[in-house]
Design an enzyme around this catalytic site. Structure first.
Site, PDB file in Angstrom:
ATOM      1  N   GLU A 176      -9.574  -1.471  -4.625  1.00  0.00           N
ATOM      2  CA  GLU A 176      -9.121  -0.093  -4.412  1.00  0.00           C
ATOM      3  C   GLU A 176     -10.205   0.942  -4.710  1.00  0.00           C
ATOM      4  O   GLU A 176     -10.396   1.883  -3.946  1.00  0.00           O
ATOM      5  CB  GLU A 176      -7.887   0.215  -5.283  1.00  0.00           C
TER       6      GLU A 176
ATOM      7  N   HIS B  91       5.290  -1.729 -11.027  1.00  0.00           N
ATOM      8  CA  HIS B  91       5.414  -1.476  -9.597  1.00  0.00           C
ATOM      9  C   HIS B  91       6.404  -0.363  -9.292  1.00  0.00           C
ATOM     10  O   HIS B  91       6.903  -0.275  -8.185  1.00  0.00           O
ATOM     11  CB  HIS B  91       5.890  -2.747  -8.877  1.00  0.00           C
TER      12      HIS B  91
END
Lengths: 328, 411, 347
Positions: A60, A129
């Site tokens: 990322e 998450h």
């Protein structure tokens, strides 16, 4: 008008903008051959090819930075974060590079980039998450932060975000992708920085964004059965905030509840409340109340998770409080 | 949550009330609008009515107690409820509170603006919106009951309150002190409400108002003859008094001299179209001024009937606030006490008052000859900020002319 | 943007006296600029952080000489050398260090954030290693557009331990990006010697981890640097493949102005040892040998360079501060940032 899912509305926006401007490309994990982890980029590889729909390794920070560099020299990248939880790894590029580049360089290098992906909780995905990130990015001067709640706004705002010359944080939602909504045909662009009254009313203002818009609308229906005509405002853009829409509504209704998915401390709602008490003080007949996610990492258990979320019941109770109605 | 019974401002100038008698006892059911107690105000005896329904849980003060306006005198609620002021949100439903609104006062007399009443803690809790509305309407928040949490006044609480100005100042009158004196042979009497009001208001008058006095002597022979004739003809329909005729004449003269029919309003003068004459009436321990409204439109017979009624009810302390407020000019008559001449104190914000003395048989010069005539002296006190010497004099001259030529009253 | 002095010859002509004189002048310019900056910092005219390039001049000069005007350069926070070698004027750089409106970043960046869009100078970055992917992004754009420019990235050897380095080199190699990654190994990441920070002492070996060609280069000889750079640039331009160049060099001063040159993590002897291989001396000796430099020419060059630096200093001193009313300028593309987030109507 066409009935589209939120997902397909995003897909259309990407497709249209890539057809319109060949500087636009999409980069992220699984965006090309997998058609997107949430299928938002379905069919795009086939239409535009691997040069413009780019699969990345799991890196990322690296590919966010590549996006920044490409934007600095004139391309218009759309960088997909599989979920915004993972973007924490890339936050140095988003905050220290993308947000600050134009200012640090004295105006020489803009970064016309869109970072997009699902934010917030779904169902039982667990603590790592499930976080909502709008307030983290809304804090940063140099970024724009957008959170559409409907299919039409998803399409219109993604198009605007891609055309915007500033870095845009585009927050979607796993629980929103299947949401169906009427989307205008043809060129449909929604301006960044403008909220929308999703339901006009007179007795109380309910403010939400992203998933809490539907929550607020359901709460308004329940309140209507009690004789209360609630107004629901969808912020649509978190930064810059549509202060005029908020103040205008509260001046008319004299009372307000702000609902958000995120945690309470220094959340988006805190900024909205600050605005209202500062600039609509004399219009207030009651304190402004907030409904937020519970101040805990998201638990896995189904019932605990439900209790930790902002929901219709909580918004209705808060509305009753500001209306000085008896609690249920 | 139990609701408080507060001492309400039952007259525009009331600052405190003396609870004469409870009409409901602890434990009795109460409906909205029922009389809870009789309260002596500065002017009259009034009824304190219930604003909410339930049971009278507690009487906080006993008969004879004097309490400031806005303070609590009792609690209404459900049996068993605690009455020490809960902290949870009021379980009041979304309906608006019902019940009679406090009596409307006369067209807003321009009294000095109110200060919010002080709670025992010193603060009135009200939402910013409620404060704004109250400020705009001139409503004293201290006199409003709050239905929000911890007694917060909110918008809907103001919707029940009359929009007219409610003029109350919340200061508590200082307690009486009595001298410790070695002398005997005296009786200290506490000030009644009425005495306190007279003292306060007329001290306000004599101080700041630049007053001058005009005296005129009137030949009342023709009035006397006319009155005798009228009363002979009227029979038992009611007799006309000298004062009635004076009032009628004053009303007529004021219409011709509107500059004297006015109120001093600090930064402007209000000239009234109609003439509402305040008529000073002596009552048991003081003075009250019932008002003959629109005196300029009324016949002598109407004025006579009205003054009789008003005076009677004044003595019985049964006047309503709108009956003793809102006068544009006042008349005080001490003729019945054989006072030849006196000067009256102006009733602010009025600009003038007429003091009428006795009608006496005195020698007077008529057409160069000394005769015995019934004559009367009247003295007008004028607020020089509103009425100049010549203005007042012209009014008095007209008044004199009308009284000396009574037929001109129907001209 | 800022006017610049561009190299007369950018590539190919390794043997000309003219080119050597150009290298020498540039290295002297950087040397004297950095010395002057150090002096200005001690006088309080430069605030915050100031990282000097003294001793490393050959790396910037030799490598940038191999580039075209349309290539891109990205560097970290010890970038005065690269900025001057690229052609940002000494006036513009000094003024930026002084925080003035005439600085190359208009006083908004400071020492660590020098930018020049016209010269393809993409900054000036303060987070260790964070600019490495940005440089790769520029290379991505070159390839996307089908161009033959090169994107060059300068970073220290300590940055080769951070995640951004590894993620970027992997993707640059995977995607065949036209980049040159120059690792200036000056032996120390702030106070930490390479041996204590890196499992692999020879940083160029890391190229193997990403199937990327890599070389270790002597950074104190500008001609050696130039040759190595020519190879890497050719690879990028013609094959669109990246190279990792580990250029071994040495800084004669501390990590920054707050750091001593020696006595803490370096001995005086060590520093003295390396000073013998001062890149300016190395080239000057070569030129004397060639007969293209004598005392008179040396003197003239020194005088000329010092005059330029003095002029830059004076210019920076005399320049105005940025207009305070422009505090909010350039946060966003559309002009002044809206202020309601901060103050609202009531403020």
């Amino acid at each position: 008008m066409t009935l589209l899912t939120y997902r397909d509305a995003l897909n259309q926006a990407l497709r249209e903008e890539m057809q319109r401007d060949d500087r636009v490309f999409l980069m992220g994990e699984e965006v090309a051959e997998y058609d997107g982890a949430y299928k938002v980029s379905r069919g795009l590889l086939k239409e535009f090819g691997p040069k413009r729909i780019v699969d990345t390794p799991i890196a990322e920070l690296g590919f966010a930075g590549i996006g920044v560099g490409a934007a600095m020299v004139g391309l218009r990248p759309v960088i997909e974060m599989m979920t915004w939880n993972f973007a924490l790894l890339a936050i140095d590029q988003i905050v220290n590079a993308a947000a600050k580049m134009r200012y640090m360089s004295g105006g020489q290098f803009g970064v016309p980039i869109v970072f997009r992906g699902p934010s917030g909780a779904a169902l039982q995905l667990g603590a790592q998450h499930s976080q909502a990130f709008e307030s983290w990015y809304a804090h940063i001067p140099g970024l724009k932060v957008v959170a559409p709640a409907t299919a039409a706004d998803a399409k219109g705002l993604l198009k605007s975000s891609i055309r915007d010359d500033d870095p845009v944080i585009f927050l979607e939602g796993e629980m929103l992708y299947n949401l169906k909504g009427e989307v205008p045909e043809g060129e449909h662009v929604v301006p960044i920085g403008k909220a929308e009254i999703k339901r006009a009313g007179s007795d109380v203002t309910l403010i939400g964004h992203s998933k809490t818009v539907a929550v607020a609308l359901k709460a308004a229906d329940q309140l209507a059965e009690l004789g209360v005509n609630a107004e629901v405002i969808d912020l649509r853009t978190i930064r810059p905030l549509d202060t005029e829409a908020i103040l205008n509504s509260v001046s008319r209704t004299n009372r307000c509840v702000v609902a958000e998915e995120g945690w309470p401390f220094a959340g988006v709602g805190a900024q909205v409340v600050d605005l209202i008490q500062r600039d609509a003080f004399d219009a207030l007949d009651a304190p402004v109340l907030r409904v937020t996610g519970a101040d805990v990492p998201m638990p896995y258990n189904k019932h605990l998770e439900k209790a930790a979320k902002a929901d219709v019941g909580k918004v209705v109770e808060a509305a009753k409080k500001v209306l000085y109605m008896a609690a249920s | 949550m139990a609701t408080k019974i507060v001492m309400e401002a039952l007259s525009p100038t009331m600052e405190e009330g003396r609870l004469i008698e409870w009409k409901k006892q602890e434990g009795e059911p109460v409906a909205v609008g029922e009389v809870l107690a009789e309260v002596e105000t500065d002017k009259a005896v009034m009824e304190l009515v219930a604003r909410s329904a339930g049971t009278l849980l507690k009487q906080l003060v006993g008969a004879g107690a004097t309490v400031p306006v806005s303070s609590a005198v009792g609690w209404i609620g459900q049996p068993g409820e605690s009455v020490d002021g809960g902290t949870t949100a009021s379980p009041v439903t979304g309906q608006r509170p019902t019940g009679p609104v406090p009596p409307a006062s006369a067209p807003a007399p321009a009294q000095p603006s109110s200060r919010p009443a002080a709670e025992p803690s010193g603060r009135v809790k009200a939402s910013p919106l409620a404060k704004k509305i109250a400020g705009e309407r001139g409503v004293d928040l201290g006199a409003v009951s709050g239905s929000g949490p911890e007694g917060r006044i909110v918008k809907r609480d103001l919707e029940a309150v009359s929009g007219e100005r409610s003029v109350v100042s919340g200061t508590i009158a200082p307690p009486l002190t009595s001298h410790i004196s070695p002398l005997t042979g005296f009786t200290d009497t506490p000030l009644t409400q009425i005495r306190k009001t007279i003292a306060k208001r007329l001290a306000q008058s004599i101080g700041p108002i630049p007053t001058f006095y005009l005296t005129a002597e009137v030949d009342m022979e023709r009035v006397a003859e006319a009155r005798e004739a009228l009363n002979a003809a009227a029979g038992d329909q009611g007799k006309v008094s000298f004062n009635d005729i004076v009032l009628k004449a004053v009303a007529t003269a004021l219409r011709q001299h509107p500059a004297c029919n006015a109120w001093w309003q600090d930064d402007h003068i209000r000239y009234w179209d109609a003439v509402h004459i305040g008529m000073a009436v002596a009552v048991e321990d003081g003075l009250i001024t019932p008002v003959v409204r629109d005196a300029q439109t009324k016949s002598l017979r109407q004025i006579s009937a009205e003054t009789r009624d008003l005076a009677g009810r004044a003595r019985e302390r049964k006047l309503r606030p709108e009956e003793y407020t809102g006068s544009t000019f006042s008349v005080s008559n001490l003729g019945m006490f054989d006072i030849e001449h006196f000067t009256a104190i102006i009733n602010p914000p009025e600009a003038g008052i007429l003091a009428v003395g006795s009608i006496a048989q005195v020698p007077a010069v008529v057409n160069g000859q000394v005769q015995v005539r019934r004559r009367m002296r009247m003295t007008m006190s004028c607020d020089h900020r509103v009425i100049d010497g010549a203005t007042g004099a012209k009014f008095l001259k007209t008044l004199k002319m009308l009284l000396e030529n009574p037929l001109a009253l129907v001209w | 943007m800022a006017t610049s002095t561009r190299p007369e010859r950018a590539s190919g002509d390794a043997g000309t006296a003219e080119l050597f004189r150009h290298y020498l002048r540039q290295m002297l310019l950087i040397r004297h600029f950095e010395e002057k900056a150090g002096e200005a910092y001690s006088l309080g005219k430069i605030g915050g952080f100031c990282h000097l390039y003294i001793g490393q001049e050959a790396v910037a000069v030799g490598s940038i000489a191999a580039l075209r005007p349309d290539d891109y350069i990205t560097s970290a926070y010890r970038e005065h050398g690269q900025a001057l070698a690229r052609g940002i004027t000494s006036r513009a750089v000094m003024a930026e260090l002084f925080g003035k409106a005439t600085g190359c970043s208009h006083g908004r960046g400071g020492s660590m954030h020098l930018f020049d869009a016209g010269l393809g100078f993409l900054g000036g970055h303060a987070i260790v290693g964070s600019h490495i992917p940005i440089a790769a992004g520029a290379a991505f754009a070159i390839k996307y557009r089908g161009g033959d420019q090169v994107s060059v990235c300068y970073f220290g050897e300590a940055a080769a331990n951070i995640g951004a380095f590894h993620e970027t080199l992997n993707m640059a190699s995977l995607w065949d990006l036209p980049a040159v990654f120059i690792c200036e190994n000056n032996g120390y990441g702030m106070g930490t010697a390479v041996a204590r920070a890196s499992a692999v002492k020879s940083l160029s070996a890391r190229g193997n981890a990403y199937d990327m060609p890599a070389e270790a280069v002597d950074g104190q000889d500008v001609l050696v640097v130039r040759e190595a750079m020519d190879r890497a640039v050719a690879r990028a331009r013609t094959e669109s493949k990246p190279t990792l160049l580990e250029i071994r060099t040495y800084r004669f001063v501390g990590h920054s102005m707050s750091d001593a040159a020696h006595g803490t993590y370096r001995t005086k002897d060590e520093v003295e040892e390396y000073r013998r291989r001062d890149p300016i001396k190395v080239l000057a000796e070569r030129m004397r040998t060639d007969g293209t430099l004598d005392d008179a020419r040396w003197s003239a060059l020194e005088t000329e360079v010092k005059a330029e630096i003095d002029d830059a200093y004076t210019f920076a001193e005399a320049s105005p501060d940025p207009d305070p009313s422009e505090l909010y300028a350039n946060v966003y593309a559309g002009g002044d940032a809206k202020r309601e987030v901060r103050g609202g109507k009531a403020s």
